[in-house]
Scaffold this active site. Sequence first.
Site, PDB file in Angstrom:
ATOM      1  N   ASN A  85       0.682  -1.156   0.011  1.00  0.00           N
ATOM      2  CA  ASN A  85       0.000  -0.057  -0.070  1.00  0.00           C
ATOM      3  C   ASN A  85       0.810   1.172   0.137  1.00  0.00           C
ATOM      4  OD1 ASN A  85      -2.289   1.659   0.054  1.00  0.00           O
ATOM      5  ND2 ASN A  85      -3.424  -0.067   1.177  1.00  0.00           N
ATOM      6  N   ASP A  93      20.359   0.584   1.035  1.00  0.00           N
ATOM      7  CA  ASP A  93      21.826   0.521   0.512  1.00  0.00           C
ATOM      8  C   ASP A  93      22.336  -0.756   0.740  1.00  0.00           C
ATOM      9  OD1 ASP A  93      22.709   3.679   1.093  1.00  0.00           O
ATOM     10  OD2 ASP A  93      21.460   2.954   2.823  1.00  0.00           O
ATOM     11  N   HIS A 115      23.284   4.231  11.825  1.00  0.00           N
ATOM     12  CA  HIS A 115      24.448   4.980  12.221  1.00  0.00           C
ATOM     13  C   HIS A 115      25.105   4.860  13.472  1.00  0.00           C
ATOM     14  CE1 HIS A 115      23.700   7.823   8.688  1.00  0.00           C
ATOM     15  NE2 HIS A 115      22.600   7.708   8.948  1.00  0.00           N
ATOM     16  N   ALA A 160       0.191  -3.764  13.635  1.00  0.00           N
ATOM     17  CA  ALA A 160       0.497  -2.200  13.067  1.00  0.00           C
ATOM     18  C   ALA A 160       1.422  -1.502  14.438  1.00  0.00           C
ATOM     19  CB  ALA A 160      -1.154  -1.730  13.051  1.00  0.00           C
ATOM     20  N   ARG A 180       7.716  -8.229  19.721  1.00  0.00           N
ATOM     21  CA  ARG A 180       7.840  -9.432  20.255  1.00  0.00           C
ATOM     22  C   ARG A 180       6.883 -10.488  19.778  1.00  0.00           C
ATOM     23  NH1 ARG A 180       4.503  -9.925  24.662  1.00  0.00           N
ATOM     24  NH2 ARG A 180       3.419  -7.658  25.180  1.00  0.00           N
TER      25      ARG A 180
END
EC number: 2.3.1.18
Length: 203
Positions: A85, A93, A115, A160, A180
Site C-alpha cells: 500500500n 543501501d 548510524h 501495526a 515481540r
Amino acid sequence: MNMPMTERIRAGKLFTDMCEGLPEKRLRGKTLMYEFNHSHPSEVEKRESLIKEMFATVGENAWVEPPVYFSYGSNIHIGRNFYANFNLTIVDDYTVTIGDNVLIAPNVTLSVTGHPVHHELRKNGEMYSFPITIGNNVWIGSHVVINPGVTIGDNSVIGAGSIVTKDIPPNVVAAGVPCRVIREINDRDKHYYFKDYKVESSV
C-alpha cells in the site's frame, strides 16, 4: 589497500555513500521513482513497467501503490503476488529480499541502514548496512518499522505500529515496541478471520 565501499557494505563495515558511483546509482533509481510516483492512476501499464524497472527482481503479479520511496531500488528483490500500500519506504543501501504472497500495509519502513551511536563515528555521515529478509506469506501492518539485519519468518504477521529490532520466527503473530511474539498462528485462525468473525465461505 583500502576496501571499496561496496565491499565494505557487504562486510558490514562502516561506509560512506558519496563516492564510487553510488550517487549516480541513487539518481537513476530516484528518477524512476519520481516518474512512478507522478504517474496518473489510469496509467496501469506504465506503472507495471516501472515496477519491473525500479527494482532488481520482481515476481509475477506484483503491485505497489504510489507513492513509494527508496534509496536505490536496485537492491530490492520482490517475490510473486506482492502488494504494498501507499508510502512504503525502503532504505536499500544493501539487499532487501521480500518473498512470495507478501502484503504490506500503508506507511511501512524497511531500513537496512543505521548510524553509529557515538557522534564521533558518524561525523562524516558514516553508516552501516545489514540485509533485511521478509519470508513468504507475511503480512506487515501499517506504520511498522523494520530495522537493519532483521529476518521475518514465513507466514508471520507483524502488528501495526511495531518496531522490529530482532528476527521474528515463522508462523507467529508479533507486535509491539520493540516487536515481540504474541502467539503462534494456529488452526483456529483458519476459521476465524477477525476476532469472533467466522469464515462462512471462500471469497
